[in-house]
Write a protein that holds these residues in place. Structure first.
Motif, mmCIF file in Angstrom:
data_model
loop_
_atom_site.group_PDB
_atom_site.id
_atom_site.type_symbol
_atom_site.label_atom_id
_atom_site.label_comp_id
_atom_site.label_asym_id
_atom_site.label_seq_id
_atom_site.Cartn_x
_atom_site.Cartn_y
_atom_site.Cartn_z
ATOM 1 N N ILE A 123 -9.868 13.572 3.628
ATOM 2 C CA ILE A 123 -11.340 13.456 3.676
ATOM 3 C C ILE A 123 -11.825 12.838 2.371
ATOM 4 N N CYS A 124 -12.635 11.789 2.460
ATOM 5 C CA CYS A 124 -13.027 11.077 1.236
ATOM 6 C C CYS A 124 -14.355 10.361 1.439
ATOM 7 N N PHE A 125 -15.218 10.462 0.428
ATOM 8 C CA PHE A 125 -16.524 9.792 0.537
ATOM 9 C C PHE A 125 -16.576 8.444 -0.183
ATOM 10 N N VAL A 126 -15.481 8.051 -0.861
ATOM 11 C CA VAL A 126 -15.562 6.884 -1.757
ATOM 12 C C VAL A 126 -15.649 5.559 -0.992
ATOM 13 N N GLY A 127 -14.858 5.430 0.076
ATOM 14 C CA GLY A 127 -14.979 4.236 0.918
ATOM 15 C C GLY A 127 -14.373 2.962 0.341
ATOM 16 N N CYS A 128 -13.183 3.053 -0.246
ATOM 17 C CA CYS A 128 -12.507 1.838 -0.741
ATOM 18 C C CYS A 128 -12.131 0.970 0.462
ATOM 19 N N LYS A 129 -12.420 -0.321 0.352
ATOM 20 C CA LYS A 129 -12.213 -1.196 1.513
ATOM 21 C C LYS A 129 -10.743 -1.521 1.767
ATOM 22 N N PHE A 130 -9.879 -1.240 0.807
ATOM 23 C CA PHE A 130 -8.450 -1.514 1.001
ATOM 24 C C PHE A 130 -7.719 -0.295 1.554
ATOM 25 N N CYS A 131 -8.460 0.790 1.811
ATOM 26 C CA CYS A 131 -7.826 2.071 2.150
ATOM 27 C C CYS A 131 -7.985 2.359 3.632
ATOM 28 N N ALA A 132 -6.863 2.637 4.312
ATOM 29 C CA ALA A 132 -6.930 3.001 5.728
ATOM 30 C C ALA A 132 -6.570 4.471 5.912
ATOM 31 N N PHE A 133 -6.476 5.190 4.811
ATOM 32 C CA PHE A 133 -6.040 6.589 4.839
ATOM 33 C C PHE A 133 -7.225 7.552 4.971
ATOM 34 N N SER A 134 -8.366 7.210 4.360
ATOM 35 C CA SER A 134 -9.451 8.194 4.258
ATOM 36 C C SER A 134 -10.181 8.385 5.596
ATOM 37 N N ARG A 135 -10.744 9.596 5.762
ATOM 38 C CA ARG A 135 -11.491 9.945 6.976
ATOM 39 C C ARG A 135 -12.805 10.613 6.588
ATOM 40 N N GLY A 175 -5.103 13.121 -3.208
ATOM 41 C CA GLY A 175 -5.809 13.240 -1.935
ATOM 42 C C GLY A 175 -7.081 12.422 -1.937
ATOM 43 N N GLY A 176 -7.819 12.529 -0.854
ATOM 44 C CA GLY A 176 -9.144 11.935 -0.813
ATOM 45 C C GLY A 176 -10.103 12.769 -1.657
ATOM 46 N N LEU A 177 -11.359 12.320 -1.736
ATOM 47 C CA LEU A 177 -12.358 13.066 -2.509
ATOM 48 C C LEU A 177 -13.410 13.611 -1.544
HETATM 49 S S1 SF4 Z 1 -8.636 8.145 -0.471
HETATM 50 FE FE1 SF4 Z 1 -8.575 7.122 -2.499
HETATM 51 S S2 SF4 Z 1 -8.214 4.945 -2.029
HETATM 52 FE FE2 SF4 Z 1 -8.908 5.955 -0.083
HETATM 53 S S3 SF4 Z 1 -11.151 5.706 -0.060
HETATM 54 FE FE3 SF4 Z 1 -10.750 7.650 -1.078
HETATM 55 S S4 SF4 Z 1 -10.677 7.167 -3.285
HETATM 56 FE FE4 SF4 Z 1 -10.473 5.234 -2.154
#
Ligand code: SF4
Length: 410
Positions: A93-105, A139-141
């Motif tokens: 789970i992550c709020f940052v939203g990096c465009k290269f990341c397909a892991f976060s939800r 992990g995500g943030l």
């Molecule tokens: S999990 Fe890490 S890389 Fe992915 S969107 Fe969040 S901060 Fe960015």
């Protein structure tokens, strides 16, 4: 005359010697490479000379790869190391939203997860029982993370396995932990260290240039914040790795500036254990689908960045890792011929690259690493996280006489 190398020319560079190729290089590149080969120190190169090497093509590129392999033999020997570890991504789970990341939800997505502290302790114990010496925790943030959660993860893992080396929390997570607790950075890092944090991954570096960072992720920490976390960690006695993500929107000039920056930090603190080039895995990312990035690195780029790192970081950061999760089997072996000396970790449960479209798998066993390393005529050895202990697991009679001698004195 510059020409693009074919795949088979690139793949066969390990059979070349310096004497085969050196006379075909442009005079400036030849001079640059010969000077680093002589001093074994990349600090002798000017910015201009470094840019020229980073833009090598044709025979100049073959010369760079051969020179990097020679430097690797001088600086790191013929041993290729790996670490037995377990990767634990405690939440996606992550709020940052990096465009290269397909892991976060997002928190309400069906496959969002969050491991409890008990889960973390159990996973660390399982890893220890399977022979792991390190857990790598990132992990995500998530927005509602309890204020001292990173500290609590360390306590849970250390309670379960006091001897485990905890390699955890990206600089982005450290910035978030500081924001959550309101503590000064040095105090926050010292608190984590005192609760069991051994080393920090130098991830979340991507490209340390704010214009590029803005394209990759508008919400992420700045270049200056990454440097601040790393320098402060080193000053608090927490060593870190260093990374660079390549093959998206950056140019070779960004690689050069980042490597020179890492050298500068290393000369002040000595805190980096290794450098890891991370190829961009494009398939499932917004960055690629919005047309903002190229389709990941070419074969020439994969090889060039490992070789360039060996040359520019020579005498500063002498451990250069291939990321097997992002490269396939053969490509990781080729990069080990282009200057690298380390295979990274067994990982046990790799998630981040797999979600982005990588197909190398989630786990490489120590036996697989040993075969991959023996196949390229080098000596496999297990290491600890900081490279201070190296253990050759195979009996010496598995090696040639020359290798056995080197293994015996490793
Ligand atoms: S999990 Fe890490 S890389 Fe992915 S969107 Fe969040 S901060 Fe960015």
């Amino acid at each position: 005359m510059l020409r693009e190398l074919t795949h088979s020319e690139l793949e066969s560079f390990p059979s070349l010697d310096w004497s085969d190729i050196s006379s075909r290089l442009t005079p400036q590149n030849r001079r640059s490479l010969e000077s680093v080969l002589e001093t074994q120190n990349g600090s002798d190169l000017s910015l201009e000379e470094s840019y020229t090497l980073a833009n090598s093509e044709g025979d100049d590129l073959l010369g760079l790869l051969v020179a990097a392999n020679m430097l690797r033999a001088e600086l790191a020997g013929n041993i290729v190391t790996y670490v037995v570890n377990r990767n634990i991504n405690f939440t996606n789970i992550c709020f940052v939203g990096c465009k290269f990341c397909a892991f976060s939800r997002g928190p309400r997505e069906a496959d969002a997860y969050f491991h409890s502290l008990d889960d973390m302790a159990r996973k660390a114990l399982e890893a220890w029982e399977m022979g792991a010496t390190e857990v790598c925790i990132q992990g995500g943030l998530p927005r509602d993370l309890p204020r001292f959660y990173y500290r609590d993860i360390l306590r849970a893992v250390k309670n379960a396995v006091p001897q485990m080396h905890i390699h955890a929390f990206s600089p982005m997570e450290i910035v978030y932990g500081v924001e959550l607790t309101g503590m000064p950075l040095a105090d926050y890092l010292s608190m984590l260290r005192d609760n069991g944090l051994s080393t920090l991954p130098g991830t979340a570096a991507e490209i340390l240039d704010d214009e590029i960072r803005h394209i990759l992720s508008a919400n992420k920490h700045s270049t200056a914040q990454w440097i601040d976390v790393i320098r402060t960690a080193h000053r608090c006695g927490i060593r870190t790795t260093s990374t660079l993500m390549y093959g998206h929107t950056e140019t070779p000039a960004h690689w050069v500036r980042q490597m020179r920056l890492l050298r500068e930090i290393q000369s002040e603190t000595g805190g980096f254990t290794e450098f890891v080039p991370l190829g961009f895995v494009h398939q499932n990312t917004l960055l690629f689908h919005q047309g903002l990035a190229r389709t990941g690195p070419t074969l020439a780029e994969h090889l060039k960045i490992h070789a360039l790192a060996r040359v520019l970081l020579a005498g500063s950061i002498n451990n250069l890792q291939v990321s097997w999760v992002k490269l396939n089997r053969q490509l990781s072996q080729l990069c080990l011929h282009a200057g690298a000396n380390d295979y990274g970790g067994t990982l046990m449960e790799e998630n981040i690259s797999r979600e982005a479209g990588a197909t190398a798998g989630q786990y490489t066993s120590p036996e697989d690493f040993q075969s991959l390393i023996l196949e390229i005529g080098r000596i496999p050895a297990e290491r600890n996280t900081t490279y201070s202990r190296i253990n050759i697991k195979l009996p010496l009679d598995e090696f040639s006489a020359e290798q056995a001698l080197e293994a015996e004195f490793a």
